[in-house]
Write a protein that holds these residues in place. Structure first.
Motif, short mmCIF file in Angstrom:
data_model
loop_
_atom_site.label_atom_id
_atom_site.label_comp_id
_atom_site.label_asym_id
_atom_site.label_seq_id
_atom_site.Cartn_x
_atom_site.Cartn_y
_atom_site.Cartn_z
N ALA A 1 0.84 -1.21 0.00
CA ALA A 1 0.00 0.00 0.00
C ALA A 1 0.87 1.26 0.00
O ALA A 1 0.58 2.23 -0.70
CB ALA A 1 -0.93 0.00 1.20
N ASN A 2 1.95 1.23 0.78
CA ASN A 2 2.88 2.36 0.82
C ASN A 2 3.53 2.56 -0.55
O ASN A 2 3.64 3.69 -1.05
CB ASN A 2 3.94 2.13 1.89
CG ASN A 2 4.86 3.31 2.05
OD1 ASN A 2 4.42 4.45 2.09
ND2 ASN A 2 6.15 3.03 2.15
N SER A 3 3.94 1.48 -1.17
CA SER A 3 4.56 1.54 -2.49
C SER A 3 3.57 2.07 -3.53
O SER A 3 3.92 2.90 -4.37
CB SER A 3 5.04 0.14 -2.88
OG SER A 3 5.63 0.16 -4.14
N GLN A 4 2.34 1.60 -3.45
CA GLN A 4 1.31 2.06 -4.37
C GLN A 4 1.05 3.55 -4.18
O GLN A 4 0.94 4.29 -5.16
CB GLN A 4 0.01 1.27 -4.15
CG GLN A 4 -1.13 1.71 -5.05
CD GLN A 4 -2.40 0.89 -4.84
OE1 GLN A 4 -2.36 -0.19 -4.29
NE2 GLN A 4 -3.51 1.43 -5.30
N ALA A 5 0.99 4.01 -2.95
CA ALA A 5 0.76 5.44 -2.67
C ALA A 5 1.89 6.29 -3.24
O ALA A 5 1.65 7.35 -3.84
CB ALA A 5 0.61 5.67 -1.17
N LYS A 6 3.13 5.82 -3.08
CA LYS A 6 4.28 6.56 -3.63
C LYS A 6 4.20 6.61 -5.14
O LYS A 6 4.46 7.65 -5.76
CB LYS A 6 5.59 5.90 -3.20
CG LYS A 6 5.98 6.15 -1.78
CD LYS A 6 7.30 5.45 -1.46
CE LYS A 6 7.71 5.64 -0.02
NZ LYS A 6 8.95 4.92 0.29
N SER A 7 3.85 5.49 -5.76
CA SER A 7 3.74 5.42 -7.21
C SER A 7 2.65 6.37 -7.72
O SER A 7 2.85 7.09 -8.70
CB SER A 7 3.42 3.98 -7.63
OG SER A 7 3.24 3.90 -9.02
N GLU A 8 1.51 6.37 -7.03
CA GLU A 8 0.42 7.26 -7.44
C GLU A 8 0.80 8.73 -7.25
O GLU A 8 0.46 9.58 -8.07
CB GLU A 8 -0.85 6.92 -6.65
CG GLU A 8 -1.47 5.60 -7.07
CD GLU A 8 -2.57 5.12 -6.14
OE1 GLU A 8 -2.82 5.77 -5.10
OE2 GLU A 8 -3.18 4.08 -6.46
N ALA A 9 1.53 9.04 -6.16
CA ALA A 9 1.96 10.42 -5.92
C ALA A 9 2.94 10.87 -7.00
O ALA A 9 2.86 11.99 -7.51
CB ALA A 9 2.59 10.54 -4.53
N THR A 10 3.87 9.99 -7.36
CA THR A 10 4.84 10.32 -8.41
C THR A 10 4.12 10.55 -9.73
O THR A 10 4.39 11.52 -10.44
CB THR A 10 5.88 9.19 -8.56
OG1 THR A 10 6.57 9.04 -7.32
CG2 THR A 10 6.86 9.46 -9.68
N SER A 11 3.19 9.66 -10.05
CA SER A 11 2.42 9.80 -11.29
C SER A 11 1.66 11.12 -11.30
O SER A 11 1.62 11.82 -12.32
CB SER A 11 1.45 8.63 -11.42
OG SER A 11 0.62 8.79 -12.54
N SER A 12 1.05 11.46 -10.18
CA SER A 12 0.30 12.70 -10.08
C SER A 12 1.20 13.92 -10.29
O SER A 12 0.84 14.86 -11.00
CB SER A 12 -0.37 12.77 -8.71
OG SER A 12 -1.10 13.95 -8.57
N ARG A 13 2.40 13.89 -9.69
CA ARG A 13 3.34 15.01 -9.86
C ARG A 13 3.78 15.15 -11.31
O ARG A 13 3.87 16.25 -11.85
CB ARG A 13 4.56 14.83 -8.96
CG ARG A 13 4.32 15.18 -7.51
CD ARG A 13 5.61 15.26 -6.71
NE ARG A 13 6.45 14.08 -6.81
CZ ARG A 13 6.33 12.99 -6.06
NH1 ARG A 13 5.39 12.93 -5.14
NH2 ARG A 13 7.14 11.96 -6.22
N VAL A 14 4.06 14.02 -11.95
CA VAL A 14 4.50 14.05 -13.35
C VAL A 14 3.38 14.61 -14.23
O VAL A 14 3.61 15.48 -15.08
CB VAL A 14 4.94 12.65 -13.83
CG1 VAL A 14 5.12 12.60 -15.33
CG2 VAL A 14 6.21 12.23 -13.12
N LYS A 15 2.15 14.13 -14.02
CA LYS A 15 1.01 14.62 -14.81
C LYS A 15 0.80 16.12 -14.59
O LYS A 15 0.53 16.86 -15.53
CB LYS A 15 -0.26 13.85 -14.45
CG LYS A 15 -0.27 12.45 -15.00
CD LYS A 15 -1.51 11.70 -14.55
CE LYS A 15 -1.46 10.25 -15.00
NZ LYS A 15 -2.58 9.47 -14.47
N TRP A 16 0.93 16.56 -13.34
CA TRP A 16 0.78 17.98 -13.03
C TRP A 16 1.85 18.78 -13.77
O TRP A 16 1.56 19.83 -14.37
CB TRP A 16 0.90 18.23 -11.52
CG TRP A 16 0.74 19.69 -11.19
CD1 TRP A 16 -0.41 20.35 -10.94
CD2 TRP A 16 1.81 20.66 -11.11
NE1 TRP A 16 -0.14 21.68 -10.72
CE2 TRP A 16 1.22 21.89 -10.82
CE3 TRP A 16 3.19 20.59 -11.27
CZ2 TRP A 16 1.96 23.06 -10.67
CZ3 TRP A 16 3.93 21.75 -11.13
CH2 TRP A 16 3.31 22.97 -10.82
#
Length: 189
Positions: free
Chosen positions: A90-105
């Motif tokens: 879950a922690n790894s997934q959250a980090k991955s989603e946060a990174t993806s969100s930052r890149v998209k932003w």
């Protein structure tokens, strides 16, 4: 420590599990008995979300194939419970989603400012000009026109491929064999 032999290296190249051909190949090899231990850098390299991580670890455990996650120092053959794995997943997934969100932003912000990233090395007909904007490469533009003219005159993609290869025209990356994989015969005329 038992002797370990490297069977293969399976690269993680895509986010969506169904499109991760190397991961799917590794799983097929496991099912065929070609692999008896998986060493992976981290949970995030193994699976992109908790659900997939748990699913594949369970499946591999049923096949008696442990997974060792180097970063997390976790060996699934030593686990009494999936709780710790689920938390790390879950922690790894959250980090991955946060990174993806930052890149998209970042991409959206660049678009708003009129800055667009181009893959100049692969985009035939253009290069990055001195001012940072698109610049037409006349020699390559002639090839692009030739491709469009042939297509609009009714030639199939296979005919165009053959024409380019017969004329010795190289791709943007310098290949002598053209691929029509990114194009469709059903493209609008």
């Amino acid at each position: 420590m038992p002797e370990i032999s490297l069977v293969s290296i399976f690269q993680a190249l895509c986010q969506q599990l169904h499109r991760r051909a190397e991961f799917q190949r590794m799983i097929r090899w496991c099912k065929r008995g070609k692999i008896d231990l998986i060493l992976t850098k981290s949970i995030s390299r193994f699976a992109r979300n908790t659900e997939d991580c748990l699913h594949y670890v369970r499946m591999l455990k049923a096949l008696r194939i442990p997974v060792i996650f180097e970063t997390e120092r976790l060996d699934t053959s030593q686990m009494d419970s999936e709780f710790f794995l689920a938390m790390l997943g879950a922690n790894s997934q959250a980090k991955s989603e946060a990174t993806s969100s930052r890149v998209k932003w970042g991409v959206r912000a660049a678009f708003r400012e009129g800055k667009v990233r181009y893959q100049y090395k692969r985009w035939m007909g253009y290069r990055k000009g001195a001012d940072g904007k698109l610049e037409i490469i006349p020699e390559e533009a002639r090839v692009i026109r030739q491709i469009y003219d042939a297509y609009l005159s009714g030639k199939s993609l296979q005919d165009i491929k053959r024409m380019l290869e017969d004329e010795g025209i190289v791709t943007k990356t310098g290949l002598t064999v053209w691929s029509m994989g990114g194009y469709s015969e059903h493209s609008p005329k």
